[in-house]
Enzyme design. Sequence first.
Site, PDB file in Angstrom:
ATOM      1  N   GLY A  81       0.444  -1.308  -0.337  1.00  0.00           N
ATOM      2  CA  GLY A  81       0.267   0.150   0.153  1.00  0.00           C
ATOM      3  C   GLY A  81       0.099   0.857  -0.581  1.00  0.00           C
ATOM      4  O   GLY A  81      -0.138   2.160  -0.517  1.00  0.00           O
ATOM      5  N   ASP A 123      -4.912   2.254  10.487  1.00  0.00           N
ATOM      6  CA  ASP A 123      -7.202   2.140  10.982  1.00  0.00           C
ATOM      7  C   ASP A 123      -7.319   2.596  12.490  1.00  0.00           C
ATOM      8  O   ASP A 123      -6.251   2.654  13.235  1.00  0.00           O
ATOM      9  CB  ASP A 123      -7.239   1.179   9.967  1.00  0.00           C
ATOM     10  N   GLY A 149      -5.000   0.508  13.875  1.00  0.00           N
ATOM     11  CA  GLY A 149      -3.360   0.976  14.230  1.00  0.00           C
ATOM     12  C   GLY A 149      -2.506  -0.256  15.274  1.00  0.00           C
ATOM     13  O   GLY A 149      -1.397  -0.837  15.737  1.00  0.00           O
ATOM     14  N   THR A 187      -1.290  -2.844  12.908  1.00  0.00           N
ATOM     15  CA  THR A 187       0.081  -2.978  12.167  1.00  0.00           C
ATOM     16  C   THR A 187       0.899  -2.486  13.014  1.00  0.00           C
ATOM     17  O   THR A 187       2.035  -2.806  12.789  1.00  0.00           O
ATOM     18  CB  THR A 187      -0.533  -2.647  10.733  1.00  0.00           C
ATOM     19  N   ASP A 193      -5.666  -0.528  -1.674  1.00  0.00           N
ATOM     20  CA  ASP A 193      -6.850  -1.166  -3.438  1.00  0.00           C
ATOM     21  C   ASP A 193      -8.241  -2.145  -2.514  1.00  0.00           C
ATOM     22  O   ASP A 193      -8.274  -2.074  -1.408  1.00  0.00           O
ATOM     23  CB  ASP A 193      -5.896  -2.843  -2.229  1.00  0.00           C
TER      24      ASP A 193
HETATM   25  P1  IMP Z   1      -4.457  -1.270  10.779  1.00  0.00           P
HETATM   26  O1  IMP Z   1      -3.460  -1.905  11.231  1.00  0.00           O
HETATM   27  O2  IMP Z   1      -6.150  -1.559  11.302  1.00  0.00           O
HETATM   28  O3  IMP Z   1      -4.246   0.090  11.338  1.00  0.00           O
HETATM   29  O4  IMP Z   1      -4.510  -1.491   9.349  1.00  0.00           O
HETATM   30  C1  IMP Z   1      -3.702  -1.180   8.733  1.00  0.00           C
HETATM   31  C2  IMP Z   1      -3.895  -1.686   7.162  1.00  0.00           C
HETATM   32  O5  IMP Z   1      -5.127  -1.969   6.882  1.00  0.00           O
HETATM   33  C3  IMP Z   1      -3.555  -0.979   6.240  1.00  0.00           C
HETATM   34  O6  IMP Z   1      -2.294  -0.693   6.098  1.00  0.00           O
HETATM   35  C4  IMP Z   1      -4.277  -0.982   5.017  1.00  0.00           C
HETATM   36  O7  IMP Z   1      -3.724  -2.166   4.563  1.00  0.00           O
HETATM   37  C5  IMP Z   1      -5.622  -1.615   5.408  1.00  0.00           C
HETATM   38  N1  IMP Z   1      -7.143  -0.954   5.438  1.00  0.00           N
HETATM   39  C6  IMP Z   1      -7.393  -0.299   6.619  1.00  0.00           C
HETATM   40  N2  IMP Z   1      -8.041   1.028   6.589  1.00  0.00           N
HETATM   41  C7  IMP Z   1      -8.122   0.889   5.178  1.00  0.00           C
HETATM   42  C8  IMP Z   1      -9.077   1.794   3.799  1.00  0.00           C
HETATM   43  O8  IMP Z   1      -9.624   2.142   4.110  1.00  0.00           O
HETATM   44  N3  IMP Z   1      -8.171   1.221   2.245  1.00  0.00           N
HETATM   45  C9  IMP Z   1      -7.963  -0.049   2.508  1.00  0.00           C
HETATM   46  N4  IMP Z   1      -7.177  -0.444   3.007  1.00  0.00           N
HETATM   47  C10 IMP Z   1      -7.303  -0.139   3.997  1.00  0.00           C
HETATM   48 MG    MG Z   2      -1.598  -1.664   4.284  1.00  0.00          MG
END
Ligand code: IMP
Ligand code: MG
Length: 179
Positions: free
Chosen positions: A42, A101, A103, A105, A157
């Site tokens: 991404g 999103d 947090g 990851t 994506d």
């Molecule tokens: P987290 O671990 O929930 O913060 O997820 C982050 C990852 O979720 C990002 O690096 C994206 O790959 C994916 N992601 C979160 N929100 C979106 C979105 O709105 N569109 C596309 N991918 C998303």
């Molecule tokens: Mg990503």
Amino acid sequence: MKENIRVMISEEDVDRRIAEMAAAISRDYEGGSVHLICILKGSVFFTCELAKRITIPVTLDFMSVSSYGAGTKSSGVVRLVKDLDEPLEGKDVIVIEDIIDSGRTLSYLLENLGNRHPKSLRLCTLLDKPERRVTDVKVDYTGFEIPDEFVVGYGLDYDQQYRNLPYIGVVTLAEDHEE
Ligand code: IMP
Ligand code: MG
């Protein structure tokens, strides 16, 4: 079901903001250099556009992580798919993310990378959805704070599609229009 894309942030606005972020990074690390870590896939588009505009020396490395779980939600369990090629010891490191999103990851990544003894470790993201945060992460450079909507483009994506859109768009399923 057919998806439609609505523009949330135009190409012009994204480009302008990336130039501002690059200027801030160049200023903050003046006289030094930065080691950018692009989180695949991404962050590829954002990393390239940002790196091109940074005026101090830049080195790049790539890492790929995958969150267990399907669909548009991350499960919180993160798996390392591709590790970095080079050590981080003594480097001023900036992790480049497409979006934060929950947090989850990021908190995994920051702990993993912090254990490799970089000189400093900062976080830069193009997009942030603060409403969705479940794990607290400190973000040093944020492009745009956006509402809780699923976005695509500029590397992001939906089922591997739309990464190449030059703007940030919102996916709406055809069915949504009947609400
Ligand atoms: P987290 O671990 O929930 O913060 O997820 C982050 C990852 O979720 C990002 O690096 C994206 O790959 C994916 N992601 C979160 N929100 C979106 C979105 O709105 N569109 C596309 N991918 C998303
Ligand atoms: Mg990503």
